[in-house]
Design an enzyme around this catalytic site. Structure first.
Site, PDB file in Angstrom:
ATOM      1  N   GLY A 176       0.780  -1.232   0.000  1.00  0.00           N
ATOM      2  CA  GLY A 176       0.000   0.000   0.000  1.00  0.00           C
ATOM      3  C   GLY A 176       0.808   1.276   0.000  1.00  0.00           C
ATOM      4  O   GLY A 176       0.243   2.364   0.089  1.00  0.00           O
ATOM      5  N   CYS A 198     -17.548   4.241 -24.975  1.00  0.00           N
ATOM      6  CA  CYS A 198     -18.911   4.768 -24.963  1.00  0.00           C
ATOM      7  C   CYS A 198     -19.394   5.068 -23.546  1.00  0.00           C
ATOM      8  O   CYS A 198     -20.388   4.506 -23.091  1.00  0.00           O
ATOM      9  CB  CYS A 198     -19.840   3.776 -25.638  1.00  0.00           C
ATOM     10  SG  CYS A 198     -19.311   3.429 -27.301  1.00  0.00           S
TER      11      CYS A 198
HETATM   12  C1  LIG Z   1      -3.170  -5.042  -3.012  1.00  0.00           C
HETATM   13  C2  LIG Z   1      -2.379  -5.662  -1.947  1.00  0.00           C
HETATM   14  C3  LIG Z   1      -1.029  -5.358  -1.828  1.00  0.00           C
HETATM   15  C4  LIG Z   1      -0.317  -4.377  -2.707  1.00  0.00           C
HETATM   16  O1  LIG Z   1      -0.832  -3.091  -2.621  1.00  0.00           O
HETATM   17  P1  LIG Z   1      -0.016  -1.889  -3.318  1.00  0.00           P
HETATM   18  O2  LIG Z   1      -0.876  -0.709  -3.091  1.00  0.00           O
HETATM   19  O3  LIG Z   1       0.094  -2.230  -4.771  1.00  0.00           O
HETATM   20  O4  LIG Z   1       1.308  -1.837  -2.672  1.00  0.00           O
HETATM   21  C5  LIG Z   1      -0.307  -6.008  -0.835  1.00  0.00           C
HETATM   22  N1  LIG Z   1      -0.890  -6.902  -0.023  1.00  0.00           N
HETATM   23  C6  LIG Z   1      -2.190  -7.217  -0.121  1.00  0.00           C
HETATM   24  C7  LIG Z   1      -2.768  -8.215   0.790  1.00  0.00           C
HETATM   25  C8  LIG Z   1      -2.979  -6.611  -1.083  1.00  0.00           C
HETATM   26  O5  LIG Z   1      -4.276  -6.912  -1.157  1.00  0.00           O
END
Ligand SMILES: *Cc1c(COP(=O)(O)O)cnc(C)c1O
Length: 463
Positions: A278, A391
């Site tokens: 994240g 569209c």
């Molecule tokens: C989506 C996700 C990530 C990666 O998120 P990023 O924003 O791309 O870094 C890591 N761990 C889990 C469990 C996720 O669902």
């Protein structure tokens, strides 16, 4: 997505529609290194290059729209994460951001592990030679077939997401005569997006088992009793495009609190903690992401401090960056088709792709920037909205941006930071042909995911 806590540039309230983020940049021809992949530069004759190849050459050879991925930048970012976390932690690249066999090989070379969350991602990873024990399998509703395939392959861990799955995975592992390493994904009551996070008592989302009300503790109790499972740790993923480390701080505090509870109740110190992914990237010049070494230092310190207070041995940390590795490494190259000035509003610039190659603007109100890349221009800035050819009036690629007023059909424009969640979320809406991903490195360009063809479309249509 609120940007309220965010310093915006000077506002031109009289000329810009309300809510527009900032004034035109001082130099429309400049490329901000924050949002462009590391080898992207503009040559003296004005054409932008990546990996030493001009975008005009790339467009001729591979067509538009297309994603161009800077392999050097990808490897540098992967290595920076690996190095920052060192030998006592694991970095799992989140494959859902963008996965292809070439990417799997690069990750393998650079010593990263890999998260998958479907049978398709698992197959891709295994077929490119990622050792199964370096793969983690995620998802809130893995099918019995997917679980079986994963356990047979010997994946390093399955991240359990519900009470049913605890039993399901244990049962399948046992019937295969195996003991599967697992983590339990919990929700800690923290939700982080961009610059803010909220800590709430309860979680209202489909992922994970809530810490609140003792559910996570009960999940641990059950998992510890099942012979088919080896519980190695607790997993928490709090959101996406996060800049503020305080969300991780609260999450780590709560996860360590659970580990302490487990130690007190069962006499077991779980050896691992996964803090998810994240971490944010710069989509526009307004974003200021943190470097991997800062993130590693902050997370390691938070976990050690919490464990010291709880008198626990510090567990092995893992993290799961997706966007932070692949996001900044690619841009989407489009050709301008039509330009439609709407008096007193803005100018609509239509490109040859759209929501089929980048759904994030429509889906999340995501912000992007854009630049004219086939030439420079000294014309005045013009406020534009870059839209696709689909569209839907919501088919927007870049909501508000400035391009030179002499922009013309046939010009090439590029949207940076489209490496994550663009090709992986691409669709065939309007029977669009999904664009290729072309990896560029040291003067060489090679297709790693080819462009779809009309034959591909017709092959699926068997009616
Ligand atoms: C989506 C996700 C990530 C990666 O998120 P990023 O924003 O791309 O870094 C890591 N761990 C889990 C469990 C996720 O669902």
């Amino acid at each position: 997505m609120s940007r309220s806590a965010h310093p915006a540039g000077p506002r031109h309230a009289d000329v810009l529609p309300e809510g527009h983020p900032s004034a035109p940049p001082a130099d429309l021809n400049a490329l901000d290194g924050k949002v462009w992949a590391s080898t992207v530069t503009r040559t003296p004759d004005g054409v932008v290059t990546v990996g030493g190849i001009e975008v005009t050459t790339l467009a001729e050879e591979f067509g538009t729209p297309a994603y161009f991925l800077d392999e050097t930048d990808f490897r540098e970012r992967a290595r920076a994460w690996r190095t920052a976390f060192g030998p006592d932690a694991d970095v799992f690249y989140a494959g859902k951001a963008f996965l292809s066999r070439a990417v799997v090989r690069w990750l393998h070379d650079e010593g990263l592990n890999l998260d998958v969350c479907s049978g398709g991602e698992l197959t891709t990873a295994l077929s490119a030679g990622m050792p199964a024990d370096r793969i983690a399998f995620h998802g809130n509703n893995k099918s019995v077939e997917e679980i079986e395939t994963a356990i047979r392959a010997g994946v390093g861990r399955i991240v359990l997401d519900s009470f049913q799955e605890i039993v399901r995975v244990a049962h399948i592992a046992q019937s295969l005569g195996k003991r599967q390493r697992v983590q339990i994904r919990i929700t800690v009551g923290v939700e982080a997006h961009t610059h803010e996070f909220i800590a709430t008592a309860h979680e209202d989302q489909k992922f994970g088992i809530p810490l609140a009300g003792g559910q996570a503790a009960e999940a641990v109790r059950r998992a510890l009793q099942l012979d088919g499972l080896e519980l190695i740790g607790i997993h928490s993923h709090i959101g996406s495009q996060i800049f503020d480390m305080s969300g991780f701080e609260v999450a780590a505090h709560r996860v360590v609190g659970l580990l302490k509870g487990i130690r007190d109740e069962h006499g077991v110190e779980l050896p691992e903690i996964d803090l998810g992914g994240g971490l944010g990237i710069a989509y526009t010049s307004d974003d200021d992401p943190r470097e991997p070494h800062e993130i590693a230092k902050a997370l390691t310190e938070i976990v050690s401090r919490e464990c010291e207070t709880a008198r626990l041995r510090t567990p092995r940390i893992s993290v799961e960056p997706g966007r932070a590795i692949v996001g900044p490494t690619a841009f989407t190259l489009y050709e301008v088709g039509t330009i439609k000035p709407l008096d007193g509003l803005r100018t609509y610039v239509s490109v040859d792709g759209g929501m089929s190659d980048n759904i994030r603007t429509a889906l999340y109100d995501a912000e992007y920037s854009v630049a004219l890349v086939s030439r420079t221009s000294e014309a005045a800035p013009m406020l534009v909205r870059v839209v696709g050819k689909h569209c839907e009036s919501g088919d927007i690629v870049v909501k508000d941006a400035f391009l030179p007023a002499d922009l013309a059909p046939g010009d090439l424009i590029a949207v940076p930071a489209t490496g994550a969640y663009c090709r992986s979320m691409a669709s065939n809406y309007n029977h669009a042909l999904r664009p290729p991903v072309v990896a560029v490195r040291e003067g060489e360009a090679r297709v790693i995911v080819r462009r779809e063809t009309e034959e591909d479309l017709l092959r699926l249509d068997v009616g």
